[in-house]
Design a protein around this motif. Structure first.
Motif, mmCIF file in Angstrom:
data_model
loop_
_atom_site.group_PDB
_atom_site.id
_atom_site.type_symbol
_atom_site.label_atom_id
_atom_site.label_comp_id
_atom_site.label_asym_id
_atom_site.label_seq_id
_atom_site.Cartn_x
_atom_site.Cartn_y
_atom_site.Cartn_z
ATOM 1 N N LYS A 109 0.836 -1.139 0.107
ATOM 2 C CA LYS A 109 -0.043 -0.002 -0.105
ATOM 3 C C LYS A 109 0.888 1.168 -0.217
ATOM 4 O O LYS A 109 0.565 2.172 -0.615
ATOM 5 C CB LYS A 109 -1.129 -0.016 1.144
ATOM 6 N N THR A 110 2.049 1.187 0.581
ATOM 7 C CA THR A 110 3.180 2.330 0.775
ATOM 8 C C THR A 110 3.520 2.706 -0.674
ATOM 9 O O THR A 110 3.679 3.850 -0.979
ATOM 10 C CB THR A 110 3.845 2.015 1.866
ATOM 11 N N LEU A 169 11.000 -6.985 -0.588
ATOM 12 C CA LEU A 169 10.681 -7.434 0.960
ATOM 13 C C LEU A 169 11.872 -6.806 1.871
ATOM 14 O O LEU A 169 12.650 -6.308 1.421
ATOM 15 C CB LEU A 169 11.348 -8.916 0.666
ATOM 16 N N ASP A 170 11.227 -6.855 3.155
ATOM 17 C CA ASP A 170 12.253 -6.579 4.286
ATOM 18 C C ASP A 170 13.509 -7.234 4.166
ATOM 19 O O ASP A 170 13.730 -8.326 3.805
ATOM 20 C CB ASP A 170 11.563 -6.644 5.489
ATOM 21 N N PRO A 171 14.823 -6.608 4.551
ATOM 22 C CA PRO A 171 15.867 -7.157 4.295
ATOM 23 C C PRO A 171 15.949 -8.676 5.127
ATOM 24 O O PRO A 171 16.994 -9.404 4.684
ATOM 25 C CB PRO A 171 16.968 -6.079 4.819
ATOM 26 N N ALA A 223 12.290 -22.707 18.477
ATOM 27 C CA ALA A 223 10.940 -22.625 18.947
ATOM 28 C C ALA A 223 9.884 -23.801 18.369
ATOM 29 O O ALA A 223 10.294 -23.964 17.218
ATOM 30 C CB ALA A 223 10.388 -21.399 18.714
ATOM 31 N N LYS A 224 8.990 -24.132 19.143
ATOM 32 C CA LYS A 224 8.096 -24.980 18.547
ATOM 33 C C LYS A 224 6.947 -24.454 17.611
ATOM 34 O O LYS A 224 6.280 -24.770 16.834
ATOM 35 C CB LYS A 224 7.459 -26.060 19.620
ATOM 36 N N PHE A 225 6.536 -23.324 18.241
ATOM 37 C CA PHE A 225 5.549 -22.309 17.996
ATOM 38 C C PHE A 225 5.802 -20.901 18.180
ATOM 39 O O PHE A 225 6.715 -20.727 19.296
ATOM 40 C CB PHE A 225 4.309 -22.775 18.467
ATOM 41 N N VAL A 226 5.302 -19.892 17.514
ATOM 42 C CA VAL A 226 5.771 -18.584 17.772
ATOM 43 C C VAL A 226 4.324 -18.020 17.954
ATOM 44 O O VAL A 226 3.525 -17.821 16.830
ATOM 45 C CB VAL A 226 6.445 -17.742 16.472
ATOM 46 N N VAL A 227 4.219 -16.830 18.769
ATOM 47 C CA VAL A 227 3.229 -15.928 18.742
ATOM 48 C C VAL A 227 3.853 -14.562 18.950
ATOM 49 O O VAL A 227 4.792 -14.304 19.686
ATOM 50 C CB VAL A 227 2.417 -16.026 20.170
ATOM 51 N N THR A 228 3.397 -13.563 18.026
ATOM 52 C CA THR A 228 3.820 -12.342 17.865
ATOM 53 C C THR A 228 3.027 -11.344 17.525
ATOM 54 O O THR A 228 2.060 -11.633 16.899
ATOM 55 C CB THR A 228 5.188 -12.480 16.754
ATOM 56 N N ASP A 229 3.076 -10.070 17.620
ATOM 57 C CA ASP A 229 2.563 -8.971 17.189
ATOM 58 C C ASP A 229 3.410 -7.946 16.345
ATOM 59 O O ASP A 229 3.222 -6.788 16.210
ATOM 60 C CB ASP A 229 1.718 -8.077 18.126
ATOM 61 N N SER A 230 4.762 -8.598 15.952
ATOM 62 C CA SER A 230 5.802 -7.624 15.693
ATOM 63 C C SER A 230 5.955 -8.149 14.092
ATOM 64 O O SER A 230 5.907 -9.148 13.743
ATOM 65 C CB SER A 230 7.057 -8.011 16.420
ATOM 66 N N PHE A 231 6.226 -7.178 13.453
ATOM 67 C CA PHE A 231 6.480 -7.479 12.012
ATOM 68 C C PHE A 231 7.593 -8.264 11.696
ATOM 69 O O PHE A 231 7.765 -9.109 11.044
ATOM 70 C CB PHE A 231 6.789 -5.958 11.199
ATOM 71 N N HIS A 232 8.866 -8.065 12.538
ATOM 72 C CA HIS A 232 10.098 -8.730 12.347
ATOM 73 C C HIS A 232 10.018 -10.080 12.986
ATOM 74 O O HIS A 232 10.463 -11.121 12.587
ATOM 75 C CB HIS A 232 11.332 -8.020 12.902
ATOM 76 N N GLY A 233 9.111 -10.319 13.986
ATOM 77 C CA GLY A 233 8.482 -11.310 14.531
ATOM 78 C C GLY A 233 8.011 -12.427 13.458
ATOM 79 O O GLY A 233 8.158 -13.521 13.601
ATOM 80 N N THR A 234 7.150 -11.918 12.622
ATOM 81 C CA THR A 234 6.595 -12.579 11.564
ATOM 82 C C THR A 234 7.522 -12.809 10.685
ATOM 83 O O THR A 234 7.620 -14.050 9.998
ATOM 84 C CB THR A 234 5.499 -11.455 10.999
ATOM 85 N N SER A 237 0.041 -7.539 7.322
ATOM 86 C CA SER A 237 -0.664 -8.127 6.527
ATOM 87 C C SER A 237 -0.273 -8.137 5.092
ATOM 88 O O SER A 237 -0.510 -8.985 4.224
ATOM 89 C CB SER A 237 -2.055 -7.265 6.545
ATOM 90 N N SER A 238 0.621 -7.169 4.585
ATOM 91 C CA SER A 238 1.076 -6.819 3.392
ATOM 92 C C SER A 238 1.769 -8.096 3.045
ATOM 93 O O SER A 238 1.980 -8.555 2.120
ATOM 94 C CB SER A 238 1.910 -5.637 3.425
ATOM 95 N N LEU A 239 2.984 -8.430 4.062
ATOM 96 C CA LEU A 239 3.721 -9.367 3.832
ATOM 97 C C LEU A 239 3.043 -10.902 3.669
ATOM 98 O O LEU A 239 3.158 -11.673 2.803
ATOM 99 C CB LEU A 239 4.709 -9.587 5.102
ATOM 100 N N LEU A 240 2.065 -11.131 4.625
ATOM 101 C CA LEU A 240 1.297 -12.321 4.744
ATOM 102 C C LEU A 240 0.626 -12.649 3.685
ATOM 103 O O LEU A 240 0.221 -13.781 3.106
ATOM 104 C CB LEU A 240 0.773 -12.493 6.134
ATOM 105 N N GLU A 241 -0.042 -11.645 3.006
ATOM 106 C CA GLU A 241 -0.953 -11.501 1.601
ATOM 107 C C GLU A 241 -0.019 -12.206 0.639
ATOM 108 O O GLU A 241 -0.326 -12.891 -0.384
ATOM 109 C CB GLU A 241 -1.490 -10.333 1.475
ATOM 110 N N VAL A 242 1.327 -11.736 0.617
ATOM 111 C CA VAL A 242 2.228 -11.842 -0.642
ATOM 112 C C VAL A 242 2.526 -13.665 -0.531
ATOM 113 O O VAL A 242 2.621 -14.200 -1.618
ATOM 114 C CB VAL A 242 3.474 -11.182 -0.400
ATOM 115 N N VAL A 243 2.626 -14.190 0.659
ATOM 116 C CA VAL A 243 2.936 -15.332 0.906
ATOM 117 C C VAL A 243 1.737 -16.229 1.132
ATOM 118 O O VAL A 243 1.891 -17.380 1.172
ATOM 119 C CB VAL A 243 4.278 -15.638 1.946
#
Length: 363
Positions: free
Chosen positions: A173-174, A190-192, A274-285, A308-314
């Motif tokens: 969007k940006t 993509l983010d580096p 990690a077995k599973f990740v929970v995050t609210d961070s872009f870089h955590g994603t 959302s922009s990243l996850l829509e791409v993948v």
């Protein structure tokens, strides 16, 4: 060719430091590259053991820093050592900057006035204001986050962006918005952190013995009631301990271990094991994707556009938990995740981003 990168690199923030490192490491495979040590005190003061300021928010931060002074005295040296030893830093001065044939304003929210300054003003250096006319000027994945520019700010922004030879940002969007502001195409890349694959991260930085065993990794910015409910549900159904990697104060008794002193290398190890990740961070994603870890990204609110922009791409935007209704829809089928299609999409986007970067470096 000598390449100089200016970005947010000198902070005690995992995403900022690792995105700067990743961009530098990728370019380093072909060119002589350095990160310019521009010191923006608004962000670099996060490397102070105790931060001081006059505002109420700053005073509150000072109190928090005092209460967590012991872990800060452990974690900040880890960041400083990583920055000095692994980032290929050069001083920000005319003699050094003039040696570069190409300058890059890197990723992170360097174009977000609310992020980079106390009075919400642009930082000209993050737009390569110091460049000479004969230097190639590239923006790679530079971001303005969720900031909404005024019409006056748009005019200034358009002037800054018009001086670039190549423009890109990390949100779709940006990229469309900035294309309209500057009157030419701004690429979506993509983010580096996503430009290096899992093995490349592990070869460079991993300490696989930092934490082992089955655990849910919690890496968060905002400690919301929704986030706590997600963790409660996962902990009970996955029967795994919860490790929180975050430098703040107490979160919740559901957390089994709160790591406040993880350095950048420790951070990579935590994701890898990690077995599973929970995050609210872009870089955590981004690191969940890179290490192919089943994950949920809990919406942080306005800044969810980056995730959302990243996850829509993948093709994984269903992994975002926006609200309680999203949480209720979670069942056992969500606790594993087939990354086959996501990896194919990510590989294609990774190649496109590399092509954009290197084709403009070779101009």
């Amino acid at each position: 060719m000598k390449v100089g990168i200016i970005t947010i690199h000198n902070v005690s923030n995992y995403g900022a430091v690792l995105q700067a490192y990743a961009l530098k490491e990728l370019i380093k495979t072909k060119y002589d590259v350095s990160i310019i040590d521009y010191d923006n005190r608004h962000v670099s003061k996060s490397l102070d053991y105790v931060r001081f300021g006059a505002s109420f928010h700053s005073c509150l931060g000072t109190v928090k820093d005092i209460f967590r002074i012991i872990p800060r005295m452990r974690v900040i040296p880890k960041f400083k050592r990583f920055i000095s030893e692994d980032m290929d830093i050069v001083p920000y001065n005319t003699d050094q900057v003039d040696k570069f044939s190409t300058l890059i304003s890197g990723s992170d929210q360097i174009w977000n006035p609310a992020c980079v300054s106390s009075d919400k003003t642009f930082i000209p250096e993050y737009f390569l204001s110091f460049a000479t006319p004969n230097q190639n000027k590239i923006a790679y994945a530079s971001s303005c986050g969720a900031y909404q520019y005024s019409s006056a700010e748009e005019t200034v922004l358009g002037d800054y962006l018009g001086a670039y030879d190549a423009l890109s940002t990390r949100e779709s969007k940006t990229s469309k918005y900035l294309s309209s502001v500057v009157g030419r195409e701004v690429e979506h890349v993509l983010d580096p952190t996503l430009l290096l694959q899992k093995d490349e991260w592990l070869d460079r930085l991993s300490d696989n013995n930092f934490r082992e065993g089955d655990y849910i990794l919690l890496y968060v910015i905002k400690k919301t009631p929704l986030l706590k409910k997600v963790i409660n549900k996962l902990k009970n159904e996955l029967n795994a301990k919860v490790i929180l990697c975050e430098q703040g104060l107490h979160f919740d008794s559901i957390v089994d271990e709160h790591i406040r002193d993880a350095g950048p290398r420790d951070f990579i190890s935590l994701f890898n094991n990690a077995k599973f990740v929970v995050t609210d961070s872009f870089h955590g994603t981004t690191f969940s994707l890179t290490f192919n870890k089943p994950f949920f990204s809990v919406s942080p609110g306005a800044n969810v556009n980056r995730i959302s922009s990243l996850l829509e791409v993948v093709g994984l935007d269903s992994r975002i938990i926006h609200d309680e209704d999203s949480l209720k829809s979670i069942n056992s089928s969500h606790y594993t995740l087939d990354f086959s299609e996501a990896n194919e999409r990510l590989d294609a986007e990774r190649q496109k981003s590399k092509d954009y970067l290197f084709s403009n470096l070779e101009m």
